[in-house]
Structures are given as C-alpha cells and as structure tokens.
Design a protein around this motif. Structure first.
Motif, PDB file in Angstrom:
ATOM      1  N   GLN A   2      37.494  48.440  42.289  1.00  7.41           N
ATOM      2  CA  GLN A   2      36.779  47.162  41.904  1.00  7.41           C
ATOM      3  C   GLN A   2      35.519  47.619  40.992  1.00  7.41           C
ATOM      4  OE1 GLN A   2      35.542  44.710  45.005  1.00  7.41           O
ATOM      5  NE2 GLN A   2      35.422  42.899  43.522  1.00  7.41           N
ATOM      6  N   LEU A   3      35.356  46.842  40.059  1.00  7.86           N
ATOM      7  CA  LEU A   3      34.196  46.831  38.898  1.00  7.86           C
ATOM      8  C   LEU A   3      33.625  45.429  39.131  1.00  7.86           C
ATOM      9  CD1 LEU A   3      35.621  48.650  35.694  1.00  7.86           C
ATOM     10  CD2 LEU A   3      34.072  49.628  37.685  1.00  7.86           C
ATOM     11  N   GLY A  26      34.858  55.912  44.461  1.00  8.73           N
ATOM     12  CA  GLY A  26      34.521  56.803  43.748  1.00  8.73           C
ATOM     13  C   GLY A  26      35.445  57.046  42.651  1.00  8.73           C
ATOM     14  N   PHE A  27      36.096  55.983  42.177  1.00 13.74           N
ATOM     15  CA  PHE A  27      37.166  56.134  41.238  1.00 13.74           C
ATOM     16  C   PHE A  27      36.662  56.142  39.701  1.00 13.74           C
ATOM     17  CE2 PHE A  27      37.371  52.183  38.716  1.00 13.74           C
ATOM     18  CZ  PHE A  27      36.756  51.233  39.294  1.00 13.74           C
ATOM     19  N   VAL A  28      35.442  55.845  39.573  1.00 11.89           N
ATOM     20  CA  VAL A  28      34.850  56.128  38.378  1.00 11.89           C
ATOM     21  C   VAL A  28      34.122  57.623  38.133  1.00 11.89           C
ATOM     22  CG1 VAL A  28      34.433  53.437  37.812  1.00 11.89           C
ATOM     23  CG2 VAL A  28      32.508  55.012  38.987  1.00 11.89           C
ATOM     24  N   SER A  29      34.048  58.205  39.244  1.00 12.17           N
ATOM     25  CA  SER A  29      33.469  59.688  38.969  1.00 12.17           C
ATOM     26  C   SER A  29      34.455  60.264  38.015  1.00 12.17           C
ATOM     27  CB  SER A  29      33.935  60.234  40.308  1.00 12.17           C
ATOM     28  OG  SER A  29      33.485  61.808  40.274  1.00 12.17           O
ATOM     29  N   ASP A 111      41.592  51.720  31.806  1.00 12.60           N
ATOM     30  CA  ASP A 111      42.482  51.365  32.710  1.00 12.60           C
ATOM     31  C   ASP A 111      42.135  50.601  33.951  1.00 12.60           C
ATOM     32  OD1 ASP A 111      43.313  54.837  34.007  1.00 12.60           O
ATOM     33  OD2 ASP A 111      41.306  53.528  34.074  1.00 12.60           O
ATOM     34  N   TYR A 112      40.504  50.412  34.010  1.00 13.79           N
ATOM     35  CA  TYR A 112      40.081  49.406  35.035  1.00 13.79           C
ATOM     36  C   TYR A 112      39.086  48.610  34.398  1.00 13.79           C
ATOM     37  CZ  TYR A 112      42.034  52.656  38.530  1.00 13.79           C
ATOM     38  OH  TYR A 112      42.888  53.368  39.158  1.00 13.79           O
ATOM     39  N   TRP A 113      39.165  47.317  34.757  1.00 13.37           N
ATOM     40  CA  TRP A 113      38.192  46.173  34.190  1.00 13.37           C
ATOM     41  C   TRP A 113      37.645  45.492  35.177  1.00 13.37           C
ATOM     42  CZ3 TRP A 113      37.695  45.488  28.883  1.00 13.37           C
ATOM     43  CH2 TRP A 113      38.482  46.612  28.070  1.00 13.37           C
TER      44      TRP A 113
END
Length: 123
Positions: A2-3, A26-29, A111-113
């Motif tokens: 989630q962002l 930690g997916f934006v790492s 790929d994530y917004w």
C-alpha cells in the motif's frame, strides 16, 4: 502492499504544500519513486521522480525550480515539497513505486500506485 498519499488541500496561489507518500511493508525497498498528477479532463502526467538512493531526481519542466522530491528510506516515505503553487498545479497527485531502483517519466515504469491526494490552488 500500500502507498498512502497525503498532504493535499486547498491553498492560494504562491502558497506551499508538502505531500507525503508512506509505504506499508518493505516492498518499496530498492525501488525508485515518482509523483504524477491528473487535472480534470487531462491525462495523468509525470511530475517528479527519485531513485532508490535519492541521488538521482527529475522534474517536469512545469514544476522545475518550484517542487522538490525527496525520500526517507528509514521512514519509508517519499515527499514532494511544492512551493510557489499556481492554479495550473491543481490536480489529484499520485505517488507510485517504480519497477527498478530508478525512476521513470512514463507510467509504464511503475507497478504500484497510491490512491491520490487532491491539491487545489486558487488564484
């Protein structure tokens, strides 16, 4: 995954706002990040991008010199400092996580917004 974008609001021309984009997990790492915006009746456009390390940034010509993108990889948050706001900056602002450590000026690079935050600048 989630962002969460926040910080939008209604301001007058010449005012400043700081948008934040907080990431869960930690997916934006290791990912670059970008800010885009979409005004009513217009396509979504690139505003600013920042690499994973923060060492590389890019801005749309329309915001260059007025907006600053930054990131805090400890807080897992990306910021967009917006100064000298103009009525033409009115839009919904979205943050996005890139596919690699770099930023991209095209939407396909992300790929994530986040869900978007409204910025309205009155004249």
């Amino acid at each position: 995954v989630q962002l969460q974008a926040s910080g939008g609001g209604l301001v007058q021309a010449g005012d400043s706002l700081r948008l934040s984009c907080a990431a869960s997990g930690g997916f934006v790492s290791g990912r670059g990040m970008g800010w885009f915006r979409q005004a009513p009746g217009k396509e979504r456009e690139f505003v600013a991008g920042i690499s994973w390390s923060g060492g590389m940034t890019s801005y749309a010509d329309s915001v260059k010199g007025r907006f600053t993108i930054s990131r805090d990889n400890v807080k897992i948050t990306v910021y967009l400092q917006m100064n000298s706001l103009k009525p033409e900056d009115t839009a919904v602002y979205y943050c996005a996580a890139a596919r690699t450590i770099y930023y991209y000026t095209g939407e396909a690079g992300y790929d994530y917004w986040g869900q978007g935050t409204q910025v309205t600048v009155s004249s």
